[in-house]
Design a protein around this motif. Structure first.
Motif, PDB file in Angstrom:
ATOM      1  N   VAL A  33       0.951  -1.166  -0.149  1.00  0.00           N
ATOM      2  CA  VAL A  33      -0.064   0.194   0.041  1.00  0.00           C
ATOM      3  C   VAL A  33       1.154   1.278  -0.102  1.00  0.00           C
ATOM      4  O   VAL A  33       0.502   2.274  -0.951  1.00  0.00           O
ATOM      5  CB  VAL A  33      -1.041   0.004   1.190  1.00  0.00           C
ATOM      6  N   ILE A  34       1.853   1.312   0.908  1.00  0.00           N
ATOM      7  CA  ILE A  34       2.704   2.326   0.774  1.00  0.00           C
ATOM      8  C   ILE A  34       3.645   2.668  -0.338  1.00  0.00           C
ATOM      9  O   ILE A  34       3.594   3.764  -0.718  1.00  0.00           O
ATOM     10  CB  ILE A  34       3.647   2.327   2.042  1.00  0.00           C
ATOM     11  N   LEU A  35       3.960   1.548  -0.909  1.00  0.00           N
ATOM     12  CA  LEU A  35       4.545   1.604  -2.165  1.00  0.00           C
ATOM     13  C   LEU A  35       3.861   2.046  -3.381  1.00  0.00           C
ATOM     14  O   LEU A  35       4.294   2.978  -4.056  1.00  0.00           O
ATOM     15  CB  LEU A  35       5.084   0.026  -2.556  1.00  0.00           C
ATOM     16  N   ALA A  36       2.646   1.764  -3.441  1.00  0.00           N
ATOM     17  CA  ALA A  36       1.530   2.240  -4.219  1.00  0.00           C
ATOM     18  C   ALA A  36       1.401   3.468  -4.191  1.00  0.00           C
ATOM     19  O   ALA A  36       1.250   4.420  -5.224  1.00  0.00           O
ATOM     20  CB  ALA A  36       0.092   1.467  -4.135  1.00  0.00           C
ATOM     21  N   LEU A  37       1.215   4.169  -2.923  1.00  0.00           N
ATOM     22  CA  LEU A  37       0.787   5.479  -2.804  1.00  0.00           C
ATOM     23  C   LEU A  37       2.158   6.119  -2.925  1.00  0.00           C
ATOM     24  O   LEU A  37       2.063   7.378  -3.511  1.00  0.00           O
ATOM     25  CB  LEU A  37       0.675   5.792  -1.140  1.00  0.00           C
ATOM     26  N   ILE A  39       4.245   5.501  -5.341  1.00  0.00           N
ATOM     27  CA  ILE A  39       4.156   5.510  -6.830  1.00  0.00           C
ATOM     28  C   ILE A  39       3.116   6.526  -7.374  1.00  0.00           C
ATOM     29  O   ILE A  39       3.649   7.204  -8.182  1.00  0.00           O
ATOM     30  CB  ILE A  39       3.977   4.140  -7.219  1.00  0.00           C
ATOM     31  N   ILE A  40       2.197   6.653  -6.642  1.00  0.00           N
ATOM     32  CA  ILE A  40       0.986   7.513  -7.176  1.00  0.00           C
ATOM     33  C   ILE A  40       1.643   8.937  -7.049  1.00  0.00           C
ATOM     34  O   ILE A  40       1.438   9.839  -7.784  1.00  0.00           O
ATOM     35  CB  ILE A  40      -0.289   7.420  -6.272  1.00  0.00           C
ATOM     36  N   VAL A  41       2.264   9.224  -5.781  1.00  0.00           N
ATOM     37  CA  VAL A  41       2.623  10.483  -5.402  1.00  0.00           C
ATOM     38  C   VAL A  41       3.694  10.933  -6.224  1.00  0.00           C
ATOM     39  O   VAL A  41       3.735  11.964  -6.993  1.00  0.00           O
ATOM     40  CB  VAL A  41       3.098  10.623  -3.834  1.00  0.00           C
ATOM     41  N   ILE A  42       4.735  10.160  -6.589  1.00  0.00           N
ATOM     42  CA  ILE A  42       5.892  10.249  -7.430  1.00  0.00           C
ATOM     43  C   ILE A  42       5.476  10.618  -8.666  1.00  0.00           C
ATOM     44  O   ILE A  42       5.767  11.463  -9.293  1.00  0.00           O
ATOM     45  CB  ILE A  42       6.973   9.351  -7.348  1.00  0.00           C
ATOM     46  N   GLY A  43       4.411   9.703  -9.305  1.00  0.00           N
ATOM     47  CA  GLY A  43       3.994  10.015 -10.396  1.00  0.00           C
ATOM     48  C   GLY A  43       3.256  11.092 -10.740  1.00  0.00           C
ATOM     49  O   GLY A  43       3.209  11.813 -12.037  1.00  0.00           O
ATOM     50  N   THR A  44       2.595  11.451  -9.825  1.00  0.00           N
ATOM     51  CA  THR A  44       1.641  12.758  -9.698  1.00  0.00           C
ATOM     52  C   THR A  44       2.466  13.988  -9.824  1.00  0.00           C
ATOM     53  O   THR A  44       2.406  14.868 -10.655  1.00  0.00           O
ATOM     54  CB  THR A  44       0.772  12.943  -8.803  1.00  0.00           C
ATOM     55  N   GLY A  47       4.351  13.856 -13.235  1.00  0.00           N
ATOM     56  CA  GLY A  47       3.544  14.176 -14.252  1.00  0.00           C
ATOM     57  C   GLY A  47       3.119  15.697 -14.403  1.00  0.00           C
ATOM     58  O   GLY A  47       3.033  16.284 -15.271  1.00  0.00           O
ATOM     59  N   GLY A  48       2.983  16.315 -13.015  1.00  0.00           N
ATOM     60  CA  GLY A  48       2.644  17.697 -12.786  1.00  0.00           C
ATOM     61  C   GLY A  48       3.971  18.529 -13.459  1.00  0.00           C
ATOM     62  O   GLY A  48       3.694  19.386 -13.936  1.00  0.00           O
ATOM     63  N   TYR A  49       5.251  18.026 -13.141  1.00  0.00           N
ATOM     64  CA  TYR A  49       6.546  18.595 -13.339  1.00  0.00           C
ATOM     65  C   TYR A  49       6.483  18.729 -14.927  1.00  0.00           C
ATOM     66  O   TYR A  49       6.501  19.709 -15.578  1.00  0.00           O
ATOM     67  CB  TYR A  49       7.462  18.026 -12.821  1.00  0.00           C
TER      68      TYR A  49
END
Length: 378
Positions: A33-37, A39-44, A47-49
């Motif tokens: 779950v932490i890894l998934a979160l 990945i989502i945060v880093i991905g966001t 992606g935002g950058y």
């Protein structure tokens, strides 16, 4: 008995093993779950950058075909950004808006522009600031820093199709002023209509060059463009203004005093510090330009008789800031009003050559006055 104890021990060991196995599974689930979160945060974030980075680049580096873009009079940076996005000149209006604010850009001019999708944001901003438009303006009005409302009215009358009495009448039109308050609520507050304020819009017509593309735009449109520019400039300093505990009216008032006192050689931050220090010490500001404003005169020097004028603007008699601005202030004076230097100065004076001398005591101030003012006349 020994068999029972052994059996119980076996049961406890089994349960312990089960719990260890369950804990291991739970740890794995939590880890996933932490890894998934992450990945989502880093991905966001990535992606935002990437999105912002892309939006900062030209819409199409290979497309040099001109696109006609209309920037209406009184447009703020938000409106301009939306117009550019709708015209296919920038990728994102919000990114353009924050690019402008981050770089403290202002002074955009209305008009019909010839822009291309291959232009960088910097090129677009410079075009809008320099007024590189498809057609020449019908007329331009240049308002220098440090002018009073009556002087500005005279310039408008000289350059526009409107007569001086029409302009003065509009500037004092209470009904129109109320409409402006509704249109610019953050900028124009009830403070501009207080009874002691000489002219409600004194200090609110920003010093800049304004281009007009109609032969006879409305007088309201001519004036509102200057008001809108003041709002746009002040928006850059909103956080600093709030931190300084100044209202917009107080900020423009203080900035106008600095503008009127500053010479080309003056350190506006030091002049600002003198005003802050005197207010802190509950001393009257004693600034000559407020006396001249009260008198309605323009003189190089005040005399002792002038200092006796009975007016809420006379800072020799009334402590604190005057009721309102006494002139229009440029961005350098606005910055100084928000960022005074850290000094103990309570006095300053300018020599005939324009050099400013600061002092912490009246004794030292009088020495400078004797040397650079009194003796300089002889």
């Amino acid at each position: 008995m020994k068999k029972d104890k052994h059996a119980k021990k076996e049961i406890l060991l089994d349960k312990l093993q089960e719990r260890k196995a369950e804990a291991k599974v739970i740890r794995k689930i939590v880890g996933y779950v932490i890894l998934a979160l992450l990945i989502i945060v880093i991905g966001t974030g990535v992606g935002g950058y990437l999105y912002v980075n892309s939006a900062l680049k030209p819409m199409d580096p290979d497309d040099d075909k001109p696109v006609k873009v209309e920037i209406p009079i009184g447009s703020g940076v938000t409106t301009i950004g939306e117009e550019l996005e709708n015209s296919g000149i920038v990728k994102n209006a919000t990114v353009f808006k924050y690019y402008v604010k981050f770089n403290n850009e202002s002074g955009f001019q209305a008009g019909s522009y010839d822009l291309t999708p291959s232009m960088t944001l910097n090129e677009i901003v410079n075009s809008l600031k320099n007024g590189k438009v498809m057609k020449d303006a019908e007329f331009k009005i240049t308002i220098p820093e440090g002018l009073q409302l009556e002087q500005i009215a005279e310039i408008i009358a000289k350059e526009s199709p409107y007569k001086l009495d029409e302009i003065k009448s509009k500037l004092n039109d209470k009904k129109w002023l109320e409409q402006l308050k509704g249109k610019y609520p953050k900028l124009l507050t009830d403070e501009i209509l207080k009874k002691d304020v000489k002219y409600s819009l004194e200090g609110y017509l920003y010093p800049a060059t304004y281009s007009y593309f109609e032969k006879k735009p409305s007088l309201e449109g001519i004036l509102e463009k200057m008001i809108a520019q003041t709002e746009e400039v002040l928006a850059q300093f909103e956080i600093s203004r709030i931190e300084s505990d100044l209202t917009v009216h107080e900020l423009l008032t203080l900035a106008s005093l600095i503008e009127e006192e500053a010479t080309k050689k003056a350190d506006r931050g030091k002049i600002s510090s003198v005003f802050y220090n005197r207010i802190k010490e509950e001393m009257p500001l004693q600034t000559d330009p407020t006396v001249l404003y009260a008198l309605g005169e323009h003189k190089s020097r005040t005399v002792y008789k002038d200092l006796e004028v009975d007016s809420p603007y006379n800072t020799y008699k009334v402590k604190g800031l005057p009721p309102g601005p006494i002139a229009n202030a440029g961005v350098s004076s606005i910055k100084a009003a928000l960022n005074p230097k850290d000094t103990e100065y309570l006095y300053f004076l300018a020599s005939k050559e324009g050099k400013v001398y600061y002092s912490e005591t009246l004794e030292k101030h009088n020495e400078y006055k004797e040397k650079y003012i009194t003796n300089a006349k002889e």
